[in-house]
Design a protein around this motif. Structure first.
Motif, mmCIF file in Angstrom:
data_model
loop_
_atom_site.group_PDB
_atom_site.id
_atom_site.type_symbol
_atom_site.label_atom_id
_atom_site.label_comp_id
_atom_site.label_asym_id
_atom_site.label_seq_id
_atom_site.Cartn_x
_atom_site.Cartn_y
_atom_site.Cartn_z
ATOM 1 N N ASP A 25 97.394 -6.629 67.173
ATOM 2 C CA ASP A 25 96.895 -5.345 66.701
ATOM 3 C C ASP A 25 98.032 -4.326 66.716
ATOM 4 O O ASP A 25 98.578 -4.004 67.777
ATOM 5 N N PRO A 64 99.399 -0.401 65.099
ATOM 6 C CA PRO A 64 98.957 0.828 64.422
ATOM 7 C C PRO A 64 99.386 0.825 62.966
ATOM 8 O O PRO A 64 100.366 0.170 62.591
ATOM 9 N N GLU A 65 98.657 1.561 62.123
ATOM 10 C CA GLU A 65 98.942 1.569 60.692
ATOM 11 C C GLU A 65 100.342 2.091 60.376
ATOM 12 O O GLU A 65 100.961 1.677 59.406
ATOM 13 N N ASP A 66 100.834 3.008 61.214
ATOM 14 C CA ASP A 66 102.156 3.592 60.958
ATOM 15 C C ASP A 66 103.251 2.938 61.802
ATOM 16 O O ASP A 66 104.292 3.534 62.048
ATOM 17 N N GLN A 68 106.428 1.269 62.995
ATOM 18 C CA GLN A 68 107.723 1.316 62.325
ATOM 19 C C GLN A 68 108.784 0.434 62.982
ATOM 20 O O GLN A 68 109.963 0.564 62.678
ATOM 21 N N LYS A 92 101.349 -11.204 59.558
ATOM 22 C CA LYS A 92 101.340 -9.751 59.424
ATOM 23 C C LYS A 92 102.454 -9.289 58.486
ATOM 24 O O LYS A 92 102.243 -8.392 57.658
ATOM 25 N N GLU A 143 101.462 -9.947 54.964
ATOM 26 C CA GLU A 143 100.451 -8.956 54.579
ATOM 27 C C GLU A 143 101.109 -7.632 54.208
ATOM 28 O O GLU A 143 100.759 -7.009 53.195
ATOM 29 N N LEU A 144 102.067 -7.188 55.018
ATOM 30 C CA LEU A 144 102.768 -5.939 54.731
ATOM 31 C C LEU A 144 103.597 -6.048 53.455
ATOM 32 O O LEU A 144 103.690 -5.094 52.679
ATOM 33 N N ALA A 177 101.378 -5.656 50.482
ATOM 34 C CA ALA A 177 100.948 -4.266 50.330
ATOM 35 C C ALA A 177 102.051 -3.407 49.734
ATOM 36 O O ALA A 177 101.787 -2.403 49.085
ATOM 37 N N GLU A 178 103.305 -3.806 49.940
ATOM 38 C CA GLU A 178 104.442 -3.030 49.462
ATOM 39 C C GLU A 178 104.839 -3.357 48.021
ATOM 40 O O GLU A 178 105.685 -2.689 47.461
ATOM 41 N N THR A 211 105.551 5.608 48.057
ATOM 42 C CA THR A 211 104.461 4.902 48.733
ATOM 43 C C THR A 211 104.993 3.704 49.515
ATOM 44 O O THR A 211 104.263 3.124 50.313
ATOM 45 N N CYS A 261 107.254 2.597 52.367
ATOM 46 C CA CYS A 261 108.028 2.984 53.553
ATOM 47 C C CYS A 261 109.303 2.157 53.642
ATOM 48 O O CYS A 261 110.352 2.658 54.069
#
Length: 260
Positions: free
Chosen positions: A69, A71-73, A75, A99, A102-103, A106-107, A151, A153
Motif C-alpha cells: 500500500d 500513497p497516491e503521491d 515519489q 505496482k 501499473e504506474l 497510467a503514465e 500530467t 510526474c
C-alpha cells in the motif's frame, strides 16, 4: 502472538512481533530473526538495521498484510526498490513489479503545457577598473519565466534531470524546485556581457543550463528546442489543435501530448 520486538531502522523505531518478521523465512529479515544471521543492537538494546527508516514502514506493512500500500503521491519508487532488493521478500518484489507496471500504464497518456513569459530588466552593477577605481555601470538583461504543467510526474522528473540552475558558481538540478509532482515554475536570466560573476549571486540571478551538453539557455528559442528534444524522446508530440500557430511560433505557449 509472540512477544513484541522493537527495531531501530536507520534511527526510526518500529515495534512488531517475531512471527511477523519471520513470516517469510527465506527473506533477509527471516534469516536475521531466526538466528541464521546475527543481529546488531543499539545502545538501548533494540535490534538495529542500518537501512532507510522511513521506507521500512512499507516493508513492515507488507509483512503484516501481504499488500503493498503506497500513497497516491508516493515519489520514492527508486529508493523503495533498493530497500525491497535488500530485504529479499520475494512476494514483495513481485508486488512492487506489478505496482511499477501499473504506474507505467497510467503514465502512457499524458499532456504537457508550458506557458512562457519574457521581459527586459535593467541591471546596475559596479565594475572594478583598477585596485582603487570603481565605476557604476548598467545593462539590459533578458528575464525569462516558464510555467510548466504535466500530467506525467515522471516526465517532470526527467526534465529535472536535464535542466540545472547555475547560481553562486554551482549547478543544481531544477528537481528541487518542483512545487508539486505536476507543476514546475522556472525563472532565469540570460548572461549579460560585462556583468561580474559575483553580481549574479549578489542580485540573486539564476541562469539555466542543459546537462550533460553543458549548454547555457540564453533565449526562449533555445529553451523551446531543448524542451522539445527532451519531450519527444519521451514520446510526446505537438498537439496540432492547440495552441494557435502564432502563439507557438512566438514561443508563448507549448502544448504537447503523448499517446502510447
Amino acid at each position: 502472538m509472540s512477544e513484541p520486538i522493537t527495531l531501530n531502522v536507520g534511527g526510526k523505531l518500529y515495534t512488531t512481533s517475531l512471527s511477523t518478521l519471520t513470516s517469510f523465512p527465506d527473506s533477509m529479515l527471516g534469516a536475521m530473526f531466526s538466528g541464521k544471521i546475527p543481529t546488531k543492537k543499539d545502545s538501548q538494546g533494540n535490534c538495529f538495521i542500518d537501512r532507510d527508516g522511513k521506507i521500512f514502514r512499507y516493508i513492515l506493512n507488507f509483512l503484516r498484510t501481504s499488500h503493498l500500500d503506497l500513497p497516491e503521491d508516493f515519489q520514492e519508487m527508486g529508493l523503495l526498490r533498493r530497500e525491497v532488493d535488500f530485504y529479499q521478500i520475494q512476494p514483495l518484489i513481485e508486488a512492487l513489479q506489478e505496482k511499477e507496471v501499473e504506474l507505467s500504464k497510467a503514465e502512457k497518456n499524458a499532456m504537457l503545457n508550458i506557458t512562457l513569459d519574457q521581459k527586459t530588466q535593467t541591471v546596475h552593477f559596479t565594475v572594478r577598473e583598477a585596485p582603487q577605481i570603481y565605476s557604476l555601470s548598467s545593462s539590459n538583461m533578458e528575464v525569462f519565466s516558464a510555467h510548466i504543467f504535466s500530467t506525467s510526474c515522471l516526465f517532470l522528473k526527467l526534465l529535472g534531470s536535464k535542466l540545472y540552475y547555475c547560481f553562486n558558481g554551482n549547478l543544481s538540478s531544477i528537481s528541487g524546485y518542483l512545487q508539486d509532482p505536476n507543476h514546475l515554475t522556472l525563472d532565469w536570466v540570460a548572461s549579460v556581457e560585462g556583468l561580474p560573476e559575483e553580481e549574479y549571486t549578489r542580485q540573486n540571478l539564476k541562469r539555466l543550463w542543459v546537462v550533460p551538453d553543458n549548454k547555457q539557455i540564453n533565449s526562449f528559442q533555445v529553451f523551446v528546442e531543448e524542451v522539445l528534444k527532451i519531450a519527444m524522446s519521451d514520446g510526446f508530440c505537438i498537439d496540432s489543435s492547440h495552441p494557435h500557430t502564432s502563439d507557438f511560433m512566438n514561443n508563448k505557449i507549448i502544448r504537447l501530448i503523448r499517446y502510447k
